[in-house]
Design an enzyme around this catalytic site. Structure first.
Site, PDB file in Angstrom:
ATOM      1  N   HIS A  23      10.393 -32.139 -59.227  1.00 26.18           N
ATOM      2  CA  HIS A  23      10.855 -32.254 -57.834  1.00 26.18           C
ATOM      3  C   HIS A  23      12.380 -32.235 -57.739  1.00 26.18           C
ATOM      4  O   HIS A  23      13.041 -32.824 -58.587  1.00 26.18           O
ATOM      5  CB  HIS A  23      10.365 -33.577 -57.228  1.00 26.18           C
ATOM      6  CG  HIS A  23       8.881 -33.664 -57.101  1.00 26.18           C
ATOM      7  ND1 HIS A  23       8.069 -34.080 -58.143  1.00 26.18           N
ATOM      8  CD2 HIS A  23       8.040 -33.363 -56.085  1.00 26.18           C
ATOM      9  CE1 HIS A  23       6.798 -34.038 -57.747  1.00 26.18           C
ATOM     10  NE2 HIS A  23       6.750 -33.604 -56.512  1.00 26.18           N
TER      11      HIS A  23
ATOM     12  N   GLU B 253      15.289 -35.590 -65.762  1.00 27.09           N
ATOM     13  CA  GLU B 253      16.694 -35.280 -65.480  1.00 27.09           C
ATOM     14  C   GLU B 253      17.592 -35.857 -66.588  1.00 27.09           C
ATOM     15  O   GLU B 253      18.524 -35.196 -67.050  1.00 27.09           O
ATOM     16  CB  GLU B 253      17.103 -35.861 -64.117  1.00 27.09           C
ATOM     17  CG  GLU B 253      16.596 -35.080 -62.924  1.00 27.09           C
ATOM     18  CD  GLU B 253      15.081 -35.210 -62.698  1.00 27.09           C
ATOM     19  OE1 GLU B 253      14.440 -36.108 -63.297  1.00 27.09           O
ATOM     20  OE2 GLU B 253      14.547 -34.409 -61.913  1.00 27.09           O
TER      21      GLU B 253
ATOM     22  N   ASP C 295      27.456 -25.560 -79.090  1.00 31.63           N
ATOM     23  CA  ASP C 295      28.130 -24.307 -78.745  1.00 31.63           C
ATOM     24  C   ASP C 295      29.630 -24.357 -79.052  1.00 31.63           C
ATOM     25  O   ASP C 295      30.211 -23.400 -79.544  1.00 31.63           O
ATOM     26  CB  ASP C 295      27.906 -24.004 -77.255  1.00 31.63           C
ATOM     27  CG  ASP C 295      28.524 -22.672 -76.828  1.00 31.63           C
ATOM     28  OD1 ASP C 295      28.296 -21.670 -77.534  1.00 31.63           O
ATOM     29  OD2 ASP C 295      29.212 -22.624 -75.798  1.00 31.63           O
TER      30      ASP C 295
END
Lengths: 142, 142, 142, 142, 142, 142
Positions: B64, B99, B113
């Site tokens: 959601h 989340e 990275d």
């Protein structure tokens, strides 16, 4: 973001792996018997992972946008472990390792998200690069 | 996506953790001495993680959209390990566990990275929920 | 974008429908027998549609961002027609008709994209609102 | 996502069409006389469609990211029907049919969204590929 | 991202302004006479700005996602200057100043992008907050 | 979006500049002494700007998606002014001026967003192209 204007375009392939560890055999059975209420966890997580590979440069500031030319997502469910393998291919000036790692992490998170109502103890263990070809050096791991 | 129209709005807090394992003490020194060419890895990865938390429902189909009301990102560098802790807060009808997990994974991937040019053997180990409050049940882990 | 600050929060439900028309019975058989090379077209298109509903305000300038509280996607395959039905729910100040329409169109396009290698004559026919509840007036269509 | 690393780069052009059907001549007059409160429906929907073409691989999991080199959007308003024609061009290893279809559907949905306050009975009829050049085979439809 | 869980929901309104300065009266005439090849610069830039306001938290790491409840975009063309005024409204726990500033900057950049083929000397001068209501303090500027 | 299929691929470089004007020497000191509560404003805004450059075609309808091959972000803090300089590089058929302008504006807005709690009078003055090489003509400005 590193200047790659002078680099050569070559075929680049990278494979990354993520491992999702379930906490109960019941979760395994729910997956195998297609009883997960949110749907087919492998197909829906593949969809999420395919999108995730493409969105890598949207999330990681230093990551170059790369014309992804192929993505393959495979699963291996054994015991309580789901191993996810994501292979990404491109012809470009820089490699797709981070794209493969990001794809694997999104697939793992989506499995977590879909299985969370059934299993509160799921963990994502080990996201790592398995293989990389093209560019200055190759990496191959068992 | 599960129907939550009938659920109650309550304060929800979730904390997730991810661990990045470097393969060499040289990488640790480069970080500590601010010698990573791509910049300050902790500040830039915090930026990526803050955005990552908000983009979770863009990547995970069943998740959601949630009005994120606070995100806190902390690091602990010890030996070759960087532990990332992401805490997310909201007042809403469903929790913010995924989340927090997604934020932690984006921070970990961004460290990977940015450090990849210096260290080819970095792995992301263990992304897991540490704590969750609000909703039907609380989860607290050491 | 219209000012809705003064409007009341109520339960809003909208259902939209899209119809995909295949051009050959062979395509129907490939779907039914799970022989589409790109994967399970219904599960993967559901994933795309769930994301599509949430991204509606990213694509349509005048569309308010809405806290989507539930999305349901159903298929009905009959003859050469696949009927897609998308229902969206929220408690908010404005309705979710466009979100349901957009979800239905994304599901239809994803079916088109996955089936295109097998069937060059696929068309998307009729995207329309079936039902809408909440707000100033209800709409109900056969 | 299908591996296209071995495919040849050629000029690819695709044209798709969508038809929006209004339910009343009053809506036609409001458009023609520039009386739609949300603004110029053709210009704003063109903006939405141009963005929509580019965002296709963000929504459809199996769709390759493609360097879009040109997009043209045209309208034909006749009777109660608005016909939208979207042409997309690229030099790449795979075609832009789905991009043209997605662009046409976003333009149609944006017309729907902007005209909805004036006309509750709008439908989107028929989204289809009109023409495709480049790649293994051409498609031309009346 | 700052914790706002404890803050009160109130009506928040912010207006920001950006100024685009053209370098030639010819550009002004091309706009006034509708001769800009890329289309109606005011309508298309309004579309871009409406989307830009909503995407602010996608670009700025520390910015809370906010349920935008209304956005108004106005232009004033006088001499060589185009003044853009963007007003954003919400009921929420934090203000919409940055959203209004971002919207104004996206409108200005889109004018720049559409007019660049005609006028190489365009500049964006002064993006600033004009007015803010709701929250701890109001700001009002001439 | 203009058809560029026939254009030649060349090296393109663009540099844009934005200026943020603080209203008080206290803000300067807070930055210099690392006392801004939201974190290191230069590193975090660099992260936002790197992402902003890549997202330009997501926000501006007429802007081609471009394979960004390098982005460099520099700051110069002098008196109450922070000058931001963003340089973008690519090999492509069209230039990166708007990408550099958008990157500079996102960096400026992020500085505004992070410093707003300390300084209510910040303005963004002058976003302009400094330099452009490659393509039909070069532009060089002092």
């Amino acid at each position: 973001m590193v200047d790659i204007t002078h680099k050569e375009v070559t075929l680049r392939i990278a494979t990354a792996e993520a491992t999702v560890v379930l906490s109960s055999q019941d979760t395994v059975m729910a997956i195998r018997e297609g009883r997960v209420p949110k749907g087919d966890v492998f197909e829906m997580s593949k969809a999420a992972g395919l999108l995730g590979v493409k969105k890598t440069p949207d999330l990681l500031p230093d990551c170059h946008p790369i014309p992804i030319e192929g993505t393959q997502i495979e699963y291996d469910l054994s015991g309580l472990e789901i191993r996810i393998r994501v292979t990404v291919r491109t012809h470009y000036k820089t490699g797709v390792e981070v794209e493969a790692m990001h794809g694997a992490s999104v697939v793992a998170l989506n499995l977590y998200d879909m299985l969370k109502p059934l299993d509160k103890g799921i963990e994502i263990r080990l996201i790592r690069l398995l293989e990389k070809r093209g560019g200055k050096s190759d990496i191959l791991r068992g």
